[in-house]
Design an enzyme around this catalytic site. Structure first.
Site, mmCIF file in Angstrom:
data_model
loop_
_atom_site.group_PDB
_atom_site.id
_atom_site.type_symbol
_atom_site.label_atom_id
_atom_site.label_comp_id
_atom_site.label_asym_id
_atom_site.label_seq_id
_atom_site.Cartn_x
_atom_site.Cartn_y
_atom_site.Cartn_z
ATOM 1 N N GLY A 59 -22.703 53.289 92.429
ATOM 2 C CA GLY A 59 -22.265 52.858 93.850
ATOM 3 C C GLY A 59 -20.838 52.925 93.757
ATOM 4 O O GLY A 59 -20.207 53.522 94.791
ATOM 5 N N ALA A 60 -20.058 52.467 92.660
ATOM 6 C CA ALA A 60 -18.811 52.315 92.613
ATOM 7 C C ALA A 60 -18.216 51.978 91.293
ATOM 8 O O ALA A 60 -19.168 51.580 90.643
ATOM 9 C CB ALA A 60 -17.957 51.278 93.867
ATOM 10 N N GLU A 99 -14.836 50.099 88.970
ATOM 11 C CA GLU A 99 -13.660 49.619 88.786
ATOM 12 C C GLU A 99 -12.500 49.995 88.291
ATOM 13 O O GLU A 99 -11.928 48.990 87.723
ATOM 14 C CB GLU A 99 -14.167 47.938 88.513
ATOM 15 N N ASN A 100 -12.373 51.328 88.041
ATOM 16 C CA ASN A 100 -11.059 51.563 87.259
ATOM 17 C C ASN A 100 -9.864 51.025 87.994
ATOM 18 O O ASN A 100 -9.696 50.900 89.238
ATOM 19 C CB ASN A 100 -11.055 53.319 87.646
ATOM 20 N N GLU A 119 -16.091 45.284 93.205
ATOM 21 C CA GLU A 119 -14.912 46.039 92.282
ATOM 22 C C GLU A 119 -13.645 45.225 92.230
ATOM 23 O O GLU A 119 -13.134 45.258 91.075
ATOM 24 C CB GLU A 119 -14.917 47.386 92.835
ATOM 25 N N HIS A 138 -13.552 42.672 89.718
ATOM 26 C CA HIS A 138 -13.530 43.173 88.340
ATOM 27 C C HIS A 138 -11.970 43.321 87.869
ATOM 28 O O HIS A 138 -11.836 43.524 86.789
ATOM 29 C CB HIS A 138 -14.160 44.414 88.179
#
Ligand code: BES
Ligand code: ZN
EC number: 3.4.11.-
Length: 967
Positions: free
Chosen positions: A344-345, A347-348, A381, A384
Site C-alpha cells: 500500500g505504501a 516508509e522510505n 508511514e 515509521h
C-alpha cells in the site's frame, strides 16, 4: 583511477571517494549482459584484463562456505556509499528497459579477512571492480577471484591478502540491471497520459531488494550514509531520500541528460532507500522548517487529487513530533503516488511511496473509506520516520515491533488529523478481530521469532502478516493502556533518544518502558514490563478469560478455534498470560485493573447479587483476549442488549457478538447463544457493532450459501436489516443525501449492502436503477460512498451489458480509487463465462496491473459463483502465478486464504492437500504458512458444519415463526 567509469570523463561521477594514489586492484568481474530476461540469472564470464573464477558448482548439498550463508559475516561495516544510477525510460533496441550504475562503498574492517561478501541480485557487472585502501600506508590486497552466488545473492570477492582490522577500504563496482516491471528493487511503472505511454523508474527495497539496485550490505543493521546521484532525461524529475543539491545538464554517451546529486542521507538502512525518475508534477507546503511535497501524475495533481494528503501531512508530522517528543529528523518529507506499487505504501526515509489509491483523493470519486485509508496510511508511514527509520530493529525477526507499532499509532495520528471520525474505535474491527481469527489456530505463531530462524528472503517476507501487523498493534495498544499513555510515551522517547541513527532489539523498548514505569510511582504493575509482555510476545495465541459471576471465579485458557487441534509448540509459559482486566458491573466501571496472573483466581467484586446485575469485562477491548461468562450472566447481558443496549459501550456490543460467535465456533458455548446476540440488532444503529455482526455472519454465508440453511437465514437477516435500511432511508431523504458522520456513512453502506444481500427488493431496485441511469445518461450520479456496493449489486443482477459497461469505465477511469471500485465490482457477476474471462484478464498486465492481479482473483473467489472457478484457475496456473506474481509480500498469503476460505467439505480438503503435495517442488513462498492455516481452517469448518447445520437451521426457522406470529 583511469578505469571504472562508464560515464564520460568530464562528468567525474562517483569519484569523490576513490582517492588518488590508491592501489587499484583491478579484477575482471564481468558479465556479458544477457539481453534475454530468462538468462538474467547471474553468471560470471571471463573478460579481458584479468582473472575470473567460475562460481563453485551450485549443488543442493549444504555447504559451510560463508557465501552459502544468508547472513553477512561480521568482518566489514559499511560507512558510506556513493551511488550513481541511470535508469533508461525508453527501451533499448531489443525492447529491454535497463539501468546502469556505479558505486563506491567505503567500509571499515572490524575483523581481519580475505573475503568480501556484498549483496547483489540480478545485477550484471560490466566492468572491473576495484578495491582501494583509504588509509595511507596501508595497501589493499588484490582481488584474486570473484563470482556471483545467486542463491544467497552475493557478489563474492576473494582477496590475495587480508583486509586489516580497524582500516577503511573502498570498493568500486560498475553494473547494469534490468528495469523490469516486477515491482521490486529498481523497477519501472507505466501509465498512459493523453494516449502517450509514460515510464517511471522507482524503487521498492524492503525487505531485501536494495541489492537488486546496487551492490550493498543489505541488512538493516548495516547503516551507512548514502550519497546518491541520478542521471535522467532533461525535463524529468529525480527524487531520492535526500535533498536535491546540484543539478546540471551534461553530455554522456552523446546524450544530453541531467545529473541530479542529492545531499548525504542520515545514517540509515538500505531497505529505506528510494530513487525515482518521473515527469510527475508536485504541490508543496511547509510544516515549521520541513518542506512537504506530494508528487503524482500531472493530471492527478492538476485535478487537485494530492491536496488532501498535502493538507494532512503537516499536522500528522507535528502530532508525531509531540507524541515522540522528538523533532522530525529530515529537512523534507516527499510523498509520491505510483501507478504500479506492490504494497500500500513504503516508509522510505524522506521519500514515502504509495499506490495511487493510498494517497490520491478526489471528492467526486473517493469514498469516505478511501479518505480514511489515505489519512491512516500517511499516519502509519510517518510514524515509521522515527519508529523504524530513526531507530531500526536489528534484524527482521523483530519486524512485528516495527509494523505493529506503526499499525497502532497510525490510529492516533489519523485521529488527530480527523478528530470527528472516531477512528480509534476501528482498531478493534480492523486489527483485533482480524487477527483473533488467525491467532486462534494451532498453526499460528508467536509474535517474536528467533533471529537465527529468519534467514532467507522468503522467510523475511512471510513475517509481513496479520500477526506482525495486527497482533503487534493490539498488544502494544494494551501495553500503552495499562502503562497509561504518559508513561508509554516517556519510555518511547527515551528509547528513541538512546538508539537514534542506530539499531535496537524489542527488549530494549521494554527496558526503556520499565525505566519510565520506575520513574512514575503512580503506575502499579503486577510484574515487570518484560515479564508481562513475554507472555504475549513469546507464545502464540491468546486466552479466553472465563468469569463466573456466581462464585467470582475467573480463569484463563488458550483459545483455539478448533478445540480438537493440537498445539505442538513447546510450552514455555504453559499458555498462560498475565492479563489486564478492565471491567464494569451493570454499567458502572470498576476503578482499577484486575490482573489475572495465574490459571485462575477469585474476585469477589465480580459476583453479582442483584438479579439484573451483569458483569462485562475487557472494556473497549483494550485487552488482547476473549471473555466468556456463566450462562446466567450471558442471559443478563442478552437482556441488557435487548432492553437498553446503550448501557453497554458500543465497542463492547461489537465484542459480545464477536466473542459469542467465536466461543461457539470453539464449542465453548452453544451456537444458538451466538445467534441470540443478533436479535437486538433491530435496535442497533452504530457502525462498529453492526460491522462485527456482519463479519461474523459472513462466516455463516461462507458455510451455508450453498445449502438449505440459506433460505431461512436470508429471511431472518432481511428482517434484522430492514430497520437499519429504513433508518438511513429516512435520514438521507430517500437516499438523496449522505449522513453527516463518518461512522454513519459506513453504516449506511452496511445497510444497503446487507439489505441487497438478503434480497430485499427495494434495495435491488434501487441499485439497478442507479446503475442504469449511469449507463443511459453516461453521467454517474451515484455517491462515491455507495459506488462499490451499487456497482457490485447491479453487475450481479445484470449480464454482459452491465459487465462490459463497467469494464470500459474501469479502463477509462482517471482516478485509481474509481478503478478500484469497478475492478472489485466486476467480480460480482453471476455469469461463469464472464468470471472465467475476467480470471484470464488478471494475468494480462495490460488489462489488470500486476499489483492488482492476486487481489482480483481473491475478489472473484469471494463470489459464491466464482469460488470454484478461481480455485481451479489458481491450481492450474500455480507455477506461473508463483513465478510472475510472487514478489508481493501480502499477496500470496491473501491469495491462498482468499481462494480457500469457503472450503468446508472433505472433497475440498482433499483437493487442498493434493494442491500442497503437487506443488511442493514449486513451493508457496510467503504463502507457506497460509496454506497450512487453510488446511486447518477447512478441517475445522467441516466439523463445524456437521455439528451445527441442523441447530442453526432450526433456530432461523423458529425465529421466523415467532416473528410471523407476532406481526
Ligand atoms: N513497510 C511497509 C510496506 C511493506 C510491506 C514493504 C511489505 C515490504 C513488504 C509499510 O510500512 C506498510 O506497512 N504498509 C502497509 C500499510 C499500512 C497502513 C498497514 C501496506 O502497504 O499495506
Ligand atoms: Zn509499516
Amino acid at each position: 583511477m583511469g578505469k571504472g567509469f562508464f560515464l564520460s570523463k568530464p562528468l567525474g561521477v562517483g569519484c569523490m571517494i576513490l582517492g588518488t594514489g590508491a592501489v587499484a586492484t583491478i579484477i575482471a568481474l564481468s558479465v556479458v549482459y544477457s539481453q534475454e530476461k530468462a538468462k538474467n540469472d547471474n553468471q560470471v564470464l571471463p573478460t579481458d584484463g584479468g582473472t575470473t573464477t567460475k562460481p563453485p558448482a551450485t549443488t543442493a548439498a549444504p555447504s559451510n562456505e560463508p557465501w552459502d550463508k544468508y547472513r553477512l559475516p561480521k568482518s566489514l561495516l559499511p560507512q558510506q556509499y556513493n551511488v550513481t544510477l541511470w535508469p533508461r525510460l525508453r527501451p533499448d533496441p531489443t525492447g529491454l528497459y535497463i539501468f546502469t550504475g556505479e558505486t563506491t562503498v567505503e567500509f571499515k574492517c572490524v575483523e581481519d579477512t580475505d573475503l568480501i561478501l556484498i549483496h547483489s541480485n540480478k545485477l550484471n557487472y560490466t566492468d572491473s571492480a576495484s578495491l582501494t585502501s583509504v588509509d595511507s600506508g596501508v595497501k589493499a590486497p588484490s582481488i584474486k577471484s570473484s563470482f556471483l552466488q545467486s542463491e544467497t545473492q552475493y557478489l563474492v570477492l576473494q582477496l590475495d591478502g587480508k583486509l586489516v582490522k580497524d582500516h577503511m577500504y573502498q570498493l568500486y563496482t560498475k553494473f547494469t540491471g534490468e528495469l523490469a516491471d516486477d515491482l521490486g528493487g529498481f523497477y519501472r511503472s507505466e501509465y498512459y497520459e493523453d494516449g502517450v505511454k509514460k515510464v517511471v523508474a522507482t524503487t521498492q527495497m524492503q525487505p531485501t531488494d536494495a541489492r537488486k539496485a546496487f551492490p550493498c550490505f543489505d541488512e538493516p543493521a548495516m547503516k551507512a550514509v548514502f550519497h546518491i546521484t541520478l542521471i535522467h532525461d532533461i525535463g524529468t524529475v529525480a527524487l531520492s531520500n535526500g535533498e536535491q543539491k546540484e543539478t546540471s545538464s551534461v553530455l554522456i554517451e552523446s546524450q544530453n541528460v541531467q545529473k541530479t546529486a542529492f545531499g548525504p542521507t542520515e545514517k540509515m538502512s538500505t531497505y529505506l532507500l528510494a530513487f525515482i525518475v518521473s515527469d510527475f508534477a508536485q504541490i508543496n507546503n511547509t510544516m515549521d522548517d520541513v518542506l512537504i511535497r506530494i508528487f503524482a501524475r500531472k493530471p492527478a495533481i492538476d485535478a487537485g487529487q494530492g491536496q488532501y494528503a498535502l493538507n494532512k501531512t503537516g499536522p500528522i508530522l507535528k502530532f508525531f513530533e509531540g507524541y515522540y517528543s522528538s523533532k522530525y529528523p529530515l529537512p523534507k518529507s516527499d510523498q509520491i503516488a505510483l501507478p504500479d506499487f506492490n504494497a500500500g505504501a513504503m516508509e522510505n526515509w524522506g521519500l514515502i511511496t504509495y499506490r495511487e489509491t493510498a494517497l490520491l483523493y478526489d471528492e467526486s470519486f473517493s469514498s469516505n473509506s478511501n479518505k480514511e485509508r489515505i489519512v491512516t496510511i500517511i499516519a502509519h508511514e510517518l510514524a515509521h520516520m522515527w519508529f523504524g527509520n530513526l531507530v531500526t530493529l536489528r534484524w527482521w525477526n523483530d519486524l512485528w515491533l516495527n509494523e505493529g507499532f506503526a499499525s497502532y499509532v497510525e490510529y492516533l495520528g489519523a485521529d488527530n488529523a480527523e478528530p470527528d471520525w472516531n477512528i480509534k474505535d476501528l482498531i478493534v474491527l480492523n486489527d483485533v478481530h482480524r487477527v483473533f481469527a488467525v491467532d486462534a489456530l494451532a498453526s499460528s505463531h508467536p509474535l517474536s521469532s528467533k533471529e537465527e530462524d529468519i534467514q532467507r528472503p522468503a522467510q523475511i517476507s512471510e513475517l509481513f502478516d496479520a500477526i506482525s501487523y495486527s497482533k503487534g498493534a493490539s498488544v502494544l495498544r494494551m501495553l500503552s493502556d495499562f502503562l497509561t499513555e504518559g508513561v508509554f510515551t516517556q519510555g518511547l522517547t527515551s528509547y528513541l533518544n538512546t538508539f537514534a541513527f542506530g539499531n535496537a532489539v524489542y527488549t530494549d523498548l521494554w527496558e526503556h518502558l520499565q525505566m519510565a514505569v520506575d520513574n512514575n510511582t503512580g503506575t502499579q504493575l503486577p510484574d515487570s514490563v518484560n515479564n508481562i509482555m513475554n507472555t504475549w510476545v513469546l507464545q502464540m495465541g491468546f486466552p479466553v478469560v472465563t468469569i463466573d459471576t456466581q462464585t467470582g471465579g475467573i480463569s484463563q485458557k488458550h483459545f483455539l478455534l478448533d478445540p480438537d487441534s493440537t498445539v505442538t509448540e513447546k510450552l514455555e509459559f504453559n499458555y498462560e498470560w498475565i492479563v489486564p482486566i478492565k471491567w464494569m458491573k451493570t454499567g458502572v466501571i470498576h476503578p482499577t485493573i484486575q490482573w489475572l496472573k495465574a490459571k485462575s483466581d477469585t474476585v469477589n467484586e465480580m459476583k453479582t447479587s442483584e438479579p439484573s446485575d451483569w458483569v462485562l469485562a475487557n472494556l473497549n477491548v483494550l485487552g488482547y483476549y476473549r471473555v466468556n461468562y456463566d450462562q446466567g450472566n450471558w442471559d443478563r447481558l442478552l437482556i441488557a442488549l435487548r432492553d437498553n443496549h446503550i448501557s453497554i459501550p458500543g465497542i463492547n456490543r461489537a465484542q459480545l457478538v464477536d466473542d459469542a460467535f467465536n466461543l461457539a465456533r470453539a464449542k465453548i458455548i452453544p451456537t444458538v447463544l451466538a445467534l441470540e446476540t443478533t436479535k437486538y440488532l433491530t435496535e442497533e444503529r452504530d457502525y462498529v457493532p453492526w460491522k462485527s455482526a456482519l463479519n461474523n455472519l459472513d462466516f455463516f454465508y461462507l458455510m451455508f450459501d450453498r445449502s438449505e440453511v440459506y433460505g431461512p437465514m436470508q429471511n431472518y437477516l432481511m428482517k434484522q436489516i430492514i430497520p437499519l435500511f429504513t433508518y438511513y432511508k429516512n435520514m438521507t431523504g430517500n437516499w438523496s443525501t449522505i449522513p453527516a458522520g463518518h461512522m454513519d456513512q459506513y453504516n449506511q453502506v452496511n445497510a444497503i449492502s446487507m439489505a441487497c444481500r438478503t434480497g430485499l427488493e427495494e434495495c435491488s431496485t434501487l441499485t439497478k436503477t442507479w446503475f442504469k441511469q449511469w449507463m443511459d445518461t453516461n453521467k454517474n450520479q451515484i455517491h462515491p460512498n455507495l459506488r462499490s456496493t451499487v456497482y457490485c449489486n447491479a453487475i450481479a443482477a445484470g449480464g454482459a451489458k452491465e459487465w462490459e459497461f463497467a469494464w470500459s469505465e474501469f479502463q477509462k477511469a482517471t482516478i485509481a480509487s474509481e478503478a478500484e471500485k469497478l475492478r472489485s465490482a466486476l467480480s460480482c457477476s453471476k455469469q461463469p463465462w464472464l468470471l472465467n474471462r475476467y480470471l484470464e484478464y488478471t494475468l494480462n498486465s495490460t488489462l489488470i496491473r500486476k499489483q492488482d492481479a492476486t487481489s482480483t482473483i481473491v475478489y472473484i473467489a469471494s463470489n459464491v459463483a466464482g469460488q470454484s472457478l478461481a480455485w481451479d484457475f489458481v491450481r492450474a496456473r500455480w507455477t506461473y502465478i508463483f513465478n510472475e506474481y510472487g514478489g508481493g509480500s501480502f499477496s500470496f498469503s491473501n491469495l491462498i486464504n482468499g481462494v480457500t476460505k469457503r472450503f468446508s467439505t472433505e472433497y475440498e480438503l482433499q483437493q487442498l492437500k493434493q494442491f500442497k503435495a503437487d506443488n511442493s517442488e514449486v513451493g508457496f513462498g510467503s504463502g507457506t504458512l497460509a496454506l497450512d492455516q487453510s488446511i486447518e481452517r477447512t478441517i475445522s469448518n467441516i466439523k463445524w458444519i456437521t455439528e451445527n447445520k441442523q441447530n442453526v437451521l432450526n433456530w432461523f426457522k423458529a425465529e421466523l415463526k415467532l416473528y410471523e406470529a407476532s406481526s
